[in-house]
Design a protein around this motif. Structure first.
Motif, PDB file in Angstrom:
ATOM      1  N   ASN A   1      86.680 113.296  19.216  1.00 44.10           N
ATOM      2  CA  ASN A   1      85.619 112.936  18.288  1.00 44.10           C
ATOM      3  C   ASN A   1      86.243 112.423  16.993  1.00 44.10           C
ATOM      4  O   ASN A   1      86.791 113.184  16.215  1.00 44.10           O
ATOM      5  N   GLU A   2      86.163 111.123  16.768  1.00 43.32           N
ATOM      6  CA  GLU A   2      86.746 110.526  15.563  1.00 43.32           C
ATOM      7  C   GLU A   2      85.670 109.973  14.641  1.00 43.32           C
ATOM      8  O   GLU A   2      85.950 109.153  13.781  1.00 43.32           O
ATOM      9  N   ARG A   3      84.425 110.413  14.839  1.00 45.54           N
ATOM     10  CA  ARG A   3      83.364 109.958  13.943  1.00 45.54           C
ATOM     11  C   ARG A   3      83.679 110.396  12.522  1.00 45.54           C
ATOM     12  O   ARG A   3      84.050 111.529  12.276  1.00 45.54           O
ATOM     13  N   GLY A   4      83.545 109.514  11.597  1.00 44.19           N
ATOM     14  CA  GLY A   4      83.788 109.838  10.205  1.00 44.19           C
ATOM     15  C   GLY A   4      85.220 109.628   9.766  1.00 44.19           C
ATOM     16  O   GLY A   4      85.500 109.635   8.572  1.00 44.19           O
ATOM     17  N   ALA A   5      86.144 109.455  10.675  1.00 39.32           N
ATOM     18  CA  ALA A   5      87.548 109.263  10.304  1.00 39.32           C
ATOM     19  C   ALA A   5      87.727 107.952   9.547  1.00 39.32           C
ATOM     20  O   ALA A   5      88.438 107.901   8.543  1.00 39.32           O
ATOM     21  N   GLN A   6      87.051 106.920   9.987  1.00 33.81           N
ATOM     22  CA  GLN A   6      87.175 105.632   9.312  1.00 33.81           C
ATOM     23  C   GLN A   6      86.547 105.697   7.923  1.00 33.81           C
ATOM     24  O   GLN A   6      87.091 105.152   6.960  1.00 33.81           O
TER      25      GLN A   6
ATOM     26  N   VAL B   1      87.241 105.968   1.942  1.00 36.51           N
ATOM     27  CA  VAL B   1      87.094 106.748   0.701  1.00 36.51           C
ATOM     28  C   VAL B   1      88.460 106.973   0.067  1.00 36.51           C
ATOM     29  O   VAL B   1      88.629 106.815  -1.148  1.00 36.51           O
ATOM     30  N   ALA B   2      89.445 107.323   0.875  1.00 35.22           N
ATOM     31  CA  ALA B   2      90.794 107.536   0.354  1.00 35.22           C
ATOM     32  C   ALA B   2      91.360 106.248  -0.246  1.00 35.22           C
ATOM     33  O   ALA B   2      91.966 106.266  -1.318  1.00 35.22           O
ATOM     34  N   LEU B   3      91.147 105.133   0.422  1.00 35.89           N
ATOM     35  CA  LEU B   3      91.611 103.851  -0.102  1.00 35.89           C
ATOM     36  C   LEU B   3      90.923 103.522  -1.420  1.00 35.89           C
ATOM     37  O   LEU B   3      91.560 103.061  -2.372  1.00 35.89           O
ATOM     38  N   GLY B   4      89.640 103.782  -1.499  1.00 35.20           N
ATOM     39  CA  GLY B   4      88.906 103.559  -2.736  1.00 35.20           C
ATOM     40  C   GLY B   4      89.434 104.414  -3.877  1.00 35.20           C
ATOM     41  O   GLY B   4      89.555 103.940  -5.012  1.00 35.20           O
TER      42      GLY B   4
ATOM     43  N   ALA C   1      92.527 104.933  -8.876  1.00 32.03           N
ATOM     44  CA  ALA C   1      93.638 105.540  -9.618  1.00 32.03           C
ATOM     45  C   ALA C   1      94.553 104.469 -10.204  1.00 32.03           C
ATOM     46  O   ALA C   1      94.993 104.577 -11.351  1.00 32.03           O
ATOM     47  N   VAL C   2      94.832 103.434  -9.431  1.00 27.17           N
ATOM     48  CA  VAL C   2      95.677 102.344  -9.926  1.00 27.17           C
ATOM     49  C   VAL C   2      94.977 101.618 -11.075  1.00 27.17           C
ATOM     50  O   VAL C   2      95.601 101.317 -12.099  1.00 27.17           O
ATOM     51  N   MET C   3      93.688 101.377 -10.922  1.00 27.50           N
ATOM     52  CA  MET C   3      92.940 100.700 -11.989  1.00 27.50           C
ATOM     53  C   MET C   3      92.913 101.543 -13.256  1.00 27.50           C
ATOM     54  O   MET C   3      93.026 101.008 -14.365  1.00 27.50           O
ATOM     55  N   ALA C   4      92.762 102.848 -13.112  1.00 23.14           N
ATOM     56  CA  ALA C   4      92.761 103.724 -14.279  1.00 23.14           C
ATOM     57  C   ALA C   4      94.121 103.712 -14.964  1.00 23.14           C
ATOM     58  O   ALA C   4      94.202 103.698 -16.200  1.00 23.14           O
TER      59      ALA C   4
END
Length: 68
Positions: free
Chosen positions: A19-24, A29-32, A37-40
């Motif tokens: 079950n990999e639902r939600g993994a993507q 979210v992590a990429l965002g 963080a980089v923008m800040a």
């Protein structure tokens, strides 16, 4: 009887492991968060006294955008 029990346990185990639902969504979210963080960090550096670090960051970002 034991064979049936093992088959049932294997089926339940595979149900949860595969079950990999939600993994993507979690990856996006992590990429965002990384982008924020980089923008800040860049915003904090740019708001400074025009330090050489801020200028270097802005130049590198402009260089990366120019290469795209």
């Amino acid at each position: 009887m034991v064979k049936k029990m093992v088959e049932n346990m294997t089926a339940v185990f595979n149900k949860y492991v595969n079950n990999e639902r939600g993994a993507q969504a979690l990856e996006w979210v992590a990429l965002g968060l990384v982008v924020l963080a980089v923008m800040a960090a860049v915003a904090t550096a740019v708001e400074g006294n025009g330090s050489s670090i801020a200028n270097a960051i802005v130049e590198k970002i402009a260089e990366l955008i120019g290469k795209m």
